[in-house]
Design a protein around this motif. Sequence first.
Motif, mmCIF file in Angstrom:
data_model
loop_
_atom_site.group_PDB
_atom_site.id
_atom_site.type_symbol
_atom_site.label_atom_id
_atom_site.label_comp_id
_atom_site.label_asym_id
_atom_site.label_seq_id
_atom_site.Cartn_x
_atom_site.Cartn_y
_atom_site.Cartn_z
ATOM 1 N N GLN A 84 -10.718 163.720 12.968
ATOM 2 C CA GLN A 84 -9.951 163.986 12.235
ATOM 3 C C GLN A 84 -8.848 162.440 11.723
ATOM 4 O O GLN A 84 -8.765 161.817 10.007
ATOM 5 C CB GLN A 84 -8.943 164.547 11.880
ATOM 6 C CG GLN A 84 -7.307 164.991 11.636
ATOM 7 C CD GLN A 84 -6.488 166.311 11.466
ATOM 8 O OE1 GLN A 84 -6.586 166.276 12.309
ATOM 9 N NE2 GLN A 84 -5.828 166.070 10.074
ATOM 10 N N ARG A 85 -8.625 161.641 13.220
ATOM 11 C CA ARG A 85 -7.602 160.246 13.078
ATOM 12 C C ARG A 85 -8.648 159.514 12.900
ATOM 13 O O ARG A 85 -8.848 158.452 11.538
ATOM 14 C CB ARG A 85 -7.681 160.733 14.351
ATOM 15 C CG ARG A 85 -6.051 160.961 14.379
ATOM 16 C CD ARG A 85 -6.094 160.377 16.452
ATOM 17 N NE ARG A 85 -5.353 159.101 16.482
ATOM 18 C CZ ARG A 85 -5.265 158.702 17.476
ATOM 19 N NH1 ARG A 85 -5.657 159.486 18.563
ATOM 20 N NH2 ARG A 85 -4.908 157.579 17.629
ATOM 21 N N LEU A 86 -10.312 159.885 12.720
ATOM 22 C CA LEU A 86 -11.047 158.237 12.798
ATOM 23 C C LEU A 86 -11.567 158.766 10.825
ATOM 24 O O LEU A 86 -12.054 157.086 10.025
ATOM 25 C CB LEU A 86 -12.341 158.687 13.157
ATOM 26 C CG LEU A 86 -12.646 158.054 14.868
ATOM 27 C CD1 LEU A 86 -14.184 158.801 15.174
ATOM 28 C CD2 LEU A 86 -12.335 156.854 14.969
ATOM 29 N N TRP A 87 -11.590 159.666 10.335
ATOM 30 C CA TRP A 87 -11.808 159.999 8.783
ATOM 31 C C TRP A 87 -10.712 159.253 8.413
ATOM 32 O O TRP A 87 -10.345 158.610 7.102
ATOM 33 C CB TRP A 87 -12.520 161.275 9.059
ATOM 34 C CG TRP A 87 -12.667 162.062 7.781
ATOM 35 C CD1 TRP A 87 -11.727 162.286 6.726
ATOM 36 C CD2 TRP A 87 -13.316 160.963 6.261
ATOM 37 N NE1 TRP A 87 -12.323 162.010 4.853
ATOM 38 C CE2 TRP A 87 -13.491 161.786 5.346
ATOM 39 C CE3 TRP A 87 -14.064 160.228 7.243
ATOM 40 C CZ2 TRP A 87 -14.916 161.067 3.778
ATOM 41 C CZ3 TRP A 87 -15.387 159.218 5.715
ATOM 42 C CH2 TRP A 87 -15.432 160.184 4.254
ATOM 43 N N THR A 88 -9.238 159.797 8.376
ATOM 44 C CA THR A 88 -8.306 159.510 8.139
ATOM 45 C C THR A 88 -7.972 157.629 7.919
ATOM 46 O O THR A 88 -7.228 157.717 6.660
ATOM 47 C CB THR A 88 -7.001 160.490 8.702
ATOM 48 O OG1 THR A 88 -7.072 161.713 8.711
ATOM 49 C CG2 THR A 88 -5.634 160.188 7.974
ATOM 50 N N SER A 89 -8.343 157.421 9.310
ATOM 51 C CA SER A 89 -8.155 155.984 9.037
ATOM 52 C C SER A 89 -9.663 154.776 8.191
ATOM 53 O O SER A 89 -8.778 154.150 7.781
ATOM 54 C CB SER A 89 -8.284 155.518 10.616
ATOM 55 O OG SER A 89 -9.226 155.863 11.407
#
Length: 1015
Positions: free
Chosen positions: A192-197
């Motif tokens: 989730q953090r990879l896609w959000t960033s």
Amino acid sequence: MDNLLTPVSTTRRKDAPLLQEVSSISSAIKKVTEPSPVTARRVPKSTEEVLETLRHEPGYESLIDTLRVLRHGRFEQETFHIARPSPIGSQIVHALVTDIAPNYWTLLQEDALNEKGSGTRGAKRGSTTGLQLFLDCVRNLPGINAVLLRLRALTQEAKSEKKEVKRPDLLANLRITLALLEAILDGTDCIQRLWTSATAERDGTAKRRPLAQEFLALLGSGRVISYAAEADDILRLAADKKSSESTRWISDGAEYSRWLGRNLARWLAHDVSPDDAKLCSDLLARSLRLGYSDVIVKILVEHLLLDKATKRSSLTILVDSLPNLDQRKVIFAVLKILSDTHLDRLGSCESAESGPVIAGAAGAIKAIVETSEAKVSHLVFWLTSSSGAGLGDGVGIRRAVMAIVAQHRDSIVNVLEKTLGQFGDQLYIKHSPMLQQEAHAQVLLLSAGYVHRLAPMKLTMMMRSSLWLNAISNRLAASQERARFLGLVVGEALSSLVEKGDKKLDFHMEETNQEEGMWYKGLVNVADQPGTVEALKAKENKRPKLSPFKTEKLAKSSQNEAIRPSRPPPQGFIIEEVDDDESEEDDITPYAKPDSDAEDSDEDATLVRRDKPKAPVYIRDLIRYLRDTEDYDHQKLALTTAPGLIRRKGNFGTEVKEHADELASLLVGLQDKFELDDFYQLRLQGMIALVVTQPEIMGQWFAKTFYDGDYSVSQRTSILAVLGISARELAGFETSEYTEASSFPSKTLPERVERLYIGSPSSSRQLDSSSSLKALPANALDTVAQSLTKMFLAPIAAEAADAVTGPDVLKISTFTSRLEQQKSGPSNIKRKPAARPRIRAIPNTTAQLLYTSFFSPLVARFQAALRSSSRTRGALIFQQPHLLATYLRTLGIVAHAAGPGTLALPAMTAELWGVLLRARTAGGGDVGVVRAVLFSLLALLDVNEERMRDICAELGSEVVETMEWVSGVFEGTRGDDGGKSEENEVKMLSAAVLIRLREGVEKYRALLVGDMIGV
């Protein structure tokens, strides 16, 4: 101009003191540590300065300042996001991975540990450590790509075959890069953090679509696993044997799939946008192709379906966005998980607690399916497909699925029509595994009950049709006893729903009115309703958990009740019978010598251990010892005690029955960590004891674990050895040395009294060495197969010798010698064409048990594995020729152990013959597989010696096909005279099979010709 000239030497002034204070750091080192214009600690003001700083070996403090600025991305003239793909960002990430990580990774880890231990430096710099800053800068799509490229380059360099000496720091850099990749992907919110960033401040589908494709290709295509596994393999091969180089989770497909499942569950646990839900579905669809679909789905079911803290609609949203085939794969995996985890323990579902559990499983299925017609069609396909309906699973999962399908009238009628047509098909009756036919018979009875309640006229019209009449007629005309039994119970059960009074169908057969028949006929009255999913969790929480105090107290009280003194106390009158030939000195009973402790004789008192663990006397203690893989004494005591303890407790109480599956799982997966003596033999004996004491449960459990369990080839081979040897012991061909040792004292007389009533124990209880199951070697199953092969070939060799030496009139062999041969056992009986009595020391009363619990589960799952996809675990295990050969030998041994008195011998013969014909091509022409096929054929022909006429009538085409193939094997195999090679044994086995088959063909040629004309 003054700076152009630098003094190279200095002279001491005359007035200077002789002793001067000198700095501890030399001038050369001081020059190195002085900050240069590039390495000086200053905050970069642009991305170009950041890149320049990273490329010129910055100091540690300068690196931390640069990472902090880079993470925030606020410069004087621009705002920079390193997670977004850009040319300057790719260069910065490449510098961090290739230049900074090899030099500062160890220092960053040590600094993080120090700051965690003491808050002095952490208070100075803030709560974020240097390691966290570094990981935040590379935890993005460009960073992972850079790490993978670096890992690939180092791997290719390490695998290069050039003769020049490789860099000494190559393995160290490879290890650091692997640790960096593992640290980047760590956590349940990483995806989730990879896609959000990556998509921050990027609106619009057109801008996100290229990032989504790269995102899916990076995490769902298996690149991470393949690159990491290759690098990890190089490190483990390069490391010496004493190093503890463990496998990392990023290089393990199962662990990586669990990581994907946890991240997807964490992302979907909260409200997500439709675009993010679609991205999660696409990632799940790609992850299912990694080969561990059941692992991912199990994580999703546990976190999204069975967890109260999450919304159960999240899993429904995830499944709705999948393609049709992936939807089917996920739904089937959910059904398998519910069956294995919750429903298989219910057995026949007749207990009071089975209803809520089945309702909870139906509620879980309903939460995924809801009202979607496409998903219900997947359930209909699962119930009616030729290899579906939960092959080998209990009836509970079929009841749960039927409760959902029954809510759609057209779907339940469709299930009934398809199942009835399949149930009466002649090819299906003849060729389908009996385990599969039983499952479909249960589906037919359940669906008929629901249709009768929803639309009784529809069921009545169906039973007046030719489909119903042909189904019952074909079933009653079947050659297999079990197939006829299923036809009888289905006919009586469905007739009881429609007809009343004397019109109700009744075959007046004894087996239909027994317990199993009444259970089958009672399925038409089952009406389940979907319940709450919490019932599944409540089932797990109901297991009793004793506190340590209660457990210890219970164990002590049980020990006090079980322990009995070895001899009565010397009080009152003691009456003792002694033999007349004993002297008067024997009347005096001496005191027993105290037990000697070998460690007491140690000269060094500090080496004497007084805390040695005692041998387990309860099954729960045995399980605790087996789980303690770090204690040598516990492992040794558990292995040496397990065979006798399990046999002793098997038929007394319910300890073994309640913990049988847990014990079996521990024994199968146990590793020889301490290199114990006879480790594999003791482990094998423990598993054999489980199967012998609980054959109905553990036979099917081991057969299912052989296909579904995540075990190595050697562990699967041991499972087959357990099934084969246990079958022979249950049939009376073998006797384990642990059987007598595990008998209770109440079942045996004292030795002196036993001599008076029974005689010498050496003569009454001495077992034949050929039938005693001693400590088993590593190839115990091969030894059994070799002994059976000698037994099969000996009569044929004797007949060949008789034919060479002359007519029977000139033989010296008399009737007395033949009678002595018969008394010596079946292995020395000389085979003649005429019928002869088969003498066995112990009658075989477990033939039906061996068929239903050993043979049928193995064969049915083999056929299902061959029909399934080549990527499934059941199909992959047969790509190992050694494993396939062991499997075929096990089937032959089980069939021979069941013997000619088996009621299901026709069904067993047809199923095994079909498996052997299919295994010819599955083995790829391997010599071991060919030998195993011939051995099983010979065992099958030996068991069916009196049924050759029936075999020629029922399996005429199979007999002819087998003769042609065996003839080709015999002519194409080169065997040496008197040799013991594998090819020579194949030659002998093929000759023996040919002789047996030609005898039957010549005798019943008319039946074969008629069968061929019919074809």
